[in-house]
Enzyme design. Structure first.
Site, short mmCIF file in Angstrom:
data_model
loop_
_atom_site.label_atom_id
_atom_site.label_comp_id
_atom_site.label_asym_id
_atom_site.label_seq_id
_atom_site.Cartn_x
_atom_site.Cartn_y
_atom_site.Cartn_z
N GLU A 1 -9.59 -35.36 -32.42
CA GLU A 1 -10.91 -34.94 -31.95
C GLU A 1 -10.76 -33.69 -31.07
O GLU A 1 -11.62 -32.82 -31.04
CB GLU A 1 -11.54 -36.09 -31.15
CG GLU A 1 -12.91 -35.77 -30.62
CD GLU A 1 -13.54 -36.96 -29.90
OE1 GLU A 1 -13.61 -38.05 -30.49
OE2 GLU A 1 -13.95 -36.77 -28.74
N ARG B 1 -19.06 -37.14 -34.27
CA ARG B 1 -18.26 -36.16 -33.50
C ARG B 1 -18.04 -34.89 -34.32
O ARG B 1 -16.95 -34.31 -34.33
CB ARG B 1 -16.89 -36.73 -33.08
CG ARG B 1 -16.94 -38.03 -32.32
CD ARG B 1 -17.49 -37.88 -30.91
NE ARG B 1 -17.32 -39.10 -30.17
CZ ARG B 1 -18.24 -40.06 -30.10
NH1 ARG B 1 -19.40 -39.93 -30.71
NH2 ARG B 1 -17.99 -41.15 -29.38
N SER C 1 -10.73 -38.86 -25.47
CA SER C 1 -10.18 -39.44 -26.71
C SER C 1 -9.49 -38.34 -27.51
O SER C 1 -10.13 -37.35 -27.86
CB SER C 1 -11.29 -40.04 -27.56
OG SER C 1 -12.02 -40.95 -26.80
#
Ligand code: FAD
Ligand code: NAP
Length: 340
Positions: A334, A164, A238
């Site tokens: 994130e 990510r 998320s």
């Protein structure tokens, strides 16, 4: 000619449902307009590139000039016996592009079905799901360099992809406007159904002949059943990354928490599902007025309507603190927080 709108409400442009405003906002639908950006006084405010707004939490009005990427187009660059190179413009909706590749029979993106957002953001955080990441099929990225006022092409290696993560989130944060991405897809696809519930879902669907279309359909069904729809409950997916810890820390924690789930993530590295850590700290289903932690997915912070971005940020801070106190693991966000 670029049209600039002033004091525009960003509510329709972010999936968290935050009501902040942008002081200046322009939708860009052709690459050529980018060379004009620095002719405008708004350029001095700085630029914030905006895609589908599905990875942003706004806690303040946006002072920068928001450049909403709306450049469209999909074209074949090279058609070989086994592979095909396809270029998608940054303003294409990610899932529409995935659907196009799946319908055409080109394999590689099917496990990434139904991820919200636009193509241009996909390399920024190396989007990933169900055992696939954009870095697995990305060939190159074309981007406008705001510092040098010219286009630059990044190879897959140049993007410095990680979990990510990419160079666009680090060294080059805010410097480039991605205008298109080229993917190398397979004309002889090999499906990957080993991750999570894909195999079970396919069995439930009664699929006898495996295909990328069947895998895409299974991923779509799982996602629809598990994840809150931003059109119903505001969220940005998320909120935290899954932490990756060392072997020593892993064994130490496992001796205290024998039921702790984990996945090997390279030599001497273990990925622990952040959702489990958050749930163990009692946050799953937590609600404070209009904000909270989703009752079915502890990794997703939610806005039930009219929620305040700063309160969501403060909640994320409390979660980070409690997970750190209980497990000695520092969760990393994130979601991109604008306004701090
Ligand atoms: P935005 O939110 O608009 O922007 C995200 C970041 O990218 C910002 O920093 C922005 O400045 C930058 N950016 C955007 N476009 C450009 C561009 N053209 N050039 C340069 N920088 C740019 N993510 C996953 O990885 N896997 C998932 O499975 C997943 N599931 C999700 C499920 C839900 C319900 C939601 C709401 C989100 C999910 N996400 C997932 C997160 C999100 O969809 C991705 O991060 C997506 O790539 C964001 O795209 P966007 O166009 O909305 O980007
Ligand atoms: P899940 O399948 O319940 O699994 C929980 C976590 O364990 C996931 O986060 C996943 O890590 C990890 N995991 C599961 N099986 C794995 C395997 N075989 N190998 C390695 N790691 C494994 O997760 P979920 O919440 O329903 O999400 C399913 C997929 O969609 C995941 O890949 C997730 O990342 C993705 N997703 C992402 C977002 C987002 O906003 N980023 C939102 C929703 C879903 P990984 O996350 O590393 O895959």
């Amino acid at each position: 000619m670029i049209t600039i709108e002033k004091n525009i409400a960003l509510l329709p442009y972010n999936t968290f449902g935050m009501a902040q405003k942008a002081s200046a906002f322009s939708a860009i639908s052709q690459e050529e307009d980018l060379a004009e950006l620095n002719d405008y006084p708004e350029y001095k405010q700085g630029i914030l590139v905006w895609g589908g707004g599905s990875n942003f939490l706004l806690t303040a009005d946006v002072k920068e000039w928001v450049i909403y990427n709306n450049i469209k187009g999909i074209r074949v660059i090279r058609d070989d016996t086994d592979d095909i190179l396809i270029e998608a413009a940054a303003g294409e909706i990610w899932h529409d592009f995935v659907r196009y590749t799946v319908q055409a029979g080109f394999g590689g993106l099917e496990n990434l079905s139904l991820i919200p957002g636009k193509v241009g953001a996909s390399p920024v955080q190396n989007i990933g799901a169900y055992g696939a990441e954009v870095k697995d099929t990305l060939y190159s990225v074309k981007a406008w360099d705001l510092q040098e006022n010219r286009f630059h092409t990044f190879s897959n290696a140049d993007c410095q992809f990680g979990y990510r993560d990419s160079i666009f989130k680090n060294q080059y944060k805010g410097r480039f406007i991605i205008t298109s991405v080229i993917f190398k897809l397979s004309k002889k696809p090999v499906v990957n159904i080993e991750y999570g519930g894909i195999r079970k879902e396919l069995e439930g669907m009664g699929i006898e002949e495996l295909s990328i279309k069947a895998v895409s359909d299974a991923v779509i069904q799982i996602r629809r059943s598990k994840l809150p729809d931003p059109a119903v409950v505001g969220n940005a997916g998320s909120f935290f990354k899954n932490p990756v810890i060392s072997e020593d820390q892993f064994h130490q924690l496992k001796s205290h928490f024998s039921d702790m789930p984990f996945y090997e993530a390279g030599i001497g590295q273990y990925k622990i599902p952040a959702a489990w850590l958050i749930e163990q700290c009692g946050w799953k289903g937590y609600r404070d007025g209009q904000i909270g932690v989703h009752p079915r997915q502890a990794l997703v912070l939610v806005n039930y309507g009219g929620g305040n971005g700063r309160k969501i940020y403060e909640l994320s801070q409390k979660i980070i603190t409690s997970v750190n106190e209980k497990f000695g693991i520092l969760l990393e966000r994130e979601v991109q927080v604008y306004g701090g």
